[in-house]
Motif scaffolding. Structure first.
Motif, mmCIF file in Angstrom:
data_model
loop_
_atom_site.group_PDB
_atom_site.id
_atom_site.type_symbol
_atom_site.label_atom_id
_atom_site.label_comp_id
_atom_site.label_asym_id
_atom_site.label_seq_id
_atom_site.Cartn_x
_atom_site.Cartn_y
_atom_site.Cartn_z
ATOM 1 N N VAL A 1 -4.642 5.837 -1.465
ATOM 2 C CA VAL A 1 -3.888 5.006 -1.386
ATOM 3 C C VAL A 1 -3.378 4.260 -2.760
ATOM 4 N N HIS A 2 -2.431 3.743 -2.931
ATOM 5 C CA HIS A 2 -1.980 2.547 -4.234
ATOM 6 C C HIS A 2 -2.054 1.168 -3.844
ATOM 7 N N PHE A 3 -2.435 0.329 -4.777
ATOM 8 C CA PHE A 3 -2.521 -1.177 -4.184
ATOM 9 C C PHE A 3 -1.981 -1.401 -5.167
ATOM 10 N N ALA A 4 -0.371 -2.511 -4.891
ATOM 11 C CA ALA A 4 0.228 -3.338 -5.322
ATOM 12 C C ALA A 4 0.436 -4.673 -5.556
ATOM 13 N N LEU B 1 -3.246 6.125 10.356
ATOM 14 C CA LEU B 1 -3.322 7.171 9.628
ATOM 15 C C LEU B 1 -3.716 8.103 10.401
ATOM 16 N N ARG B 2 -2.718 9.418 9.970
ATOM 17 C CA ARG B 2 -2.993 10.769 10.821
ATOM 18 C C ARG B 2 -4.350 11.552 10.145
ATOM 19 N N ASP B 3 -4.543 11.434 10.011
ATOM 20 C CA ASP B 3 -6.278 12.670 9.252
ATOM 21 C C ASP B 3 -7.396 12.235 10.352
ATOM 22 N N PRO B 4 -8.202 13.409 10.281
ATOM 23 C CA PRO B 4 -9.147 13.473 11.536
ATOM 24 C C PRO B 4 -10.791 13.025 10.253
ATOM 25 N N ALA B 5 -10.363 12.593 9.279
ATOM 26 C CA ALA B 5 -11.759 12.340 8.354
ATOM 27 C C ALA B 5 -11.207 10.612 8.123
ATOM 28 N N THR B 6 -10.345 9.788 8.828
ATOM 29 C CA THR B 6 -10.220 8.501 9.181
ATOM 30 C C THR B 6 -10.905 7.858 10.149
ATOM 31 N N LEU C 1 1.109 -1.374 0.194
ATOM 32 C CA LEU C 1 -0.220 0.204 0.068
ATOM 33 C C LEU C 1 1.005 1.099 -0.126
ATOM 34 N N THR C 2 1.273 2.323 -1.407
ATOM 35 C CA THR C 2 1.571 3.304 -1.057
ATOM 36 C C THR C 2 0.610 4.284 -0.867
ATOM 37 N N ILE C 3 0.534 5.641 0.458
ATOM 38 C CA ILE C 3 0.119 6.261 0.070
ATOM 39 C C ILE C 3 0.083 7.401 -1.125
ATOM 40 N N GLU C 4 -0.321 7.854 -1.759
ATOM 41 C CA GLU C 4 0.040 8.699 -3.154
ATOM 42 C C GLU C 4 -0.306 10.435 -2.560
ATOM 43 N N SER C 5 -1.312 10.520 -2.144
ATOM 44 C CA SER C 5 -1.585 11.719 -1.308
ATOM 45 C C SER C 5 -2.321 12.283 -0.407
ATOM 46 N N GLY C 6 -2.810 13.042 0.117
ATOM 47 C CA GLY C 6 -3.117 13.027 1.772
ATOM 48 C C GLY C 6 -2.639 13.394 2.633
ATOM 49 N N PRO C 7 -2.532 13.328 3.936
ATOM 50 C CA PRO C 7 -1.870 13.686 5.163
ATOM 51 C C PRO C 7 -0.921 12.488 5.240
ATOM 52 N N ASP C 8 -0.816 11.371 5.094
ATOM 53 C CA ASP C 8 0.115 10.658 5.491
ATOM 54 C C ASP C 8 1.091 10.592 3.626
ATOM 55 N N ALA C 9 0.778 10.940 3.151
ATOM 56 C CA ALA C 9 1.679 11.288 1.342
ATOM 57 C C ALA C 9 2.892 10.588 1.546
ATOM 58 N N GLY C 10 3.466 9.634 0.739
ATOM 59 C CA GLY C 10 4.659 9.434 0.830
ATOM 60 C C GLY C 10 4.856 8.306 2.017
ATOM 61 N N HIS C 11 4.051 7.411 2.671
ATOM 62 C CA HIS C 11 4.432 5.946 3.538
ATOM 63 C C HIS C 11 3.885 4.881 2.719
ATOM 64 N N THR C 12 4.448 3.641 2.763
ATOM 65 C CA THR C 12 4.711 2.178 2.277
ATOM 66 C C THR C 12 4.829 1.620 3.463
ATOM 67 N N HIS C 13 3.344 0.750 2.850
ATOM 68 C CA HIS C 13 3.126 -0.578 3.983
ATOM 69 C C HIS C 13 3.721 -1.773 3.081
ATOM 70 N N GLY D 1 -3.034 -2.490 -8.868
ATOM 71 C CA GLY D 1 -3.263 -1.404 -9.618
ATOM 72 C C GLY D 1 -4.500 -0.628 -8.760
ATOM 73 N N ASP D 2 -5.418 -1.456 -8.259
ATOM 74 C CA ASP D 2 -6.516 -0.401 -7.540
ATOM 75 C C ASP D 2 -5.703 0.518 -6.441
ATOM 76 N N ARG D 3 -6.805 1.657 -6.396
ATOM 77 C CA ARG D 3 -6.865 2.975 -5.679
ATOM 78 C C ARG D 3 -8.242 3.267 -4.673
ATOM 79 N N LEU D 4 -7.679 3.334 -3.681
ATOM 80 C CA LEU D 4 -8.388 2.940 -2.221
ATOM 81 C C LEU D 4 -8.706 4.850 -1.653
ATOM 82 N N THR D 5 -9.875 5.327 -0.897
ATOM 83 C CA THR D 5 -9.742 6.214 -0.667
ATOM 84 C C THR D 5 -9.869 5.884 1.155
#
Length: 149
Positions: A142-145, A87-92, A56-68, A132-136
Motif C-alpha cells: 500500500v502506498h501512502f500519500a 481487504l480480501r486477503d487471507p494473510a490479513t 491509500l493506494t493498494i499497488e499489489s496484492g489481492p486488492d491491487a488497484g483500490h484507492t481509499h 510516500g511511505d509504503r505499508l505492507t
C-alpha cells in the motif's frame, strides 16, 4: 418448551423468523487519482484552512488497484466486513490496522494482527506516516500519500 402431542396451539412456542443473509453494500465508486486543474481541496470536501487528506493506494496484492481516502476519522483496515477498508486477503487479520490523524499527522497502528504491519519494510506497533511511505498489510503493498502535499 415443547407441547405434548395433541396439545393446543397455545401450548407451543412461537417460531422466530430470521432475516435472510444479504451481501454487504457495494463499495463506493473509486475516487479520482488526481484533482482536476483549477479546483482546490475545498472543492473535494475539505474545509478551507483544514489539513490535507491522505490516500491509500493498494499497488499489489489481492486488492491491487483500490484507492481509499482518509481525513479526520480513523480508518480501520482488515478482512472483517465491519472495517472501513475491507481487504480480501487471507494473510490479513480480521481487524488488522488503523490509520488515524493526530493533529496534522497520520499514524498507522497495528491492532495485534497475526502477520504484523510493516512501514517501509520495518515491522511496527504504531508509526507516524510520511508522504510516500509504503505499508505492507498481509499480502497487499500500500502506498501512502498526503493529498495536496
Amino acid at each position: 418448551m415443547i407441547a405434548p402431542p395433541g396439545g393446543s396451539p397455545a401450548d407451543r412456542e412461537a417460531t422466530t423468523l430470521m432475516p435472510a443473509w444479504q451481501p454487504p453494500p457495494a463499495a463506493p465508486p473509486p475516487v479520482a487519482e488526481t484533482m482536476p486543474a483549477g479546483r482546490s481541496a475545498s472543492a473535494f470536501g475539505t474545509a478551507p484552512g483544514a489539513t490535507a487528506l491522505a490516500e491509500l493506494t493498494i499497488e499489489s496484492g489481492p486488492d491491487a488497484g483500490h484507492t481509499h481516502r482518509a481525513g479526520d476519522h480513523a480508518v480501520r483496515l482488515g478482512r472483517s466486513p465491519d472495517n472501513d477498508v475491507i481487504l480480501r486477503d487471507p494473510a490479513t487479520s480480521g481487524h488488522h490496522a488503523r490509520m488515524e490523524r493526530r493533529g496534522d499527522q497520520f499514524w498507522i497502528v497495528d491492532l495485534g494482527s497475526t502477520n504484523g504491519t510493516l512501514v517501509n519494510g520495518e515491522p511496527i506497533q504504531e508509526k507516524q506516516l510520511n508522504d510516500g511511505d509504503r505499508l505492507t498489510i498481509g499480502q497487499n503493498a500500500v502506498h501512502f500519500a498526503i493529498l495536496g502535499a
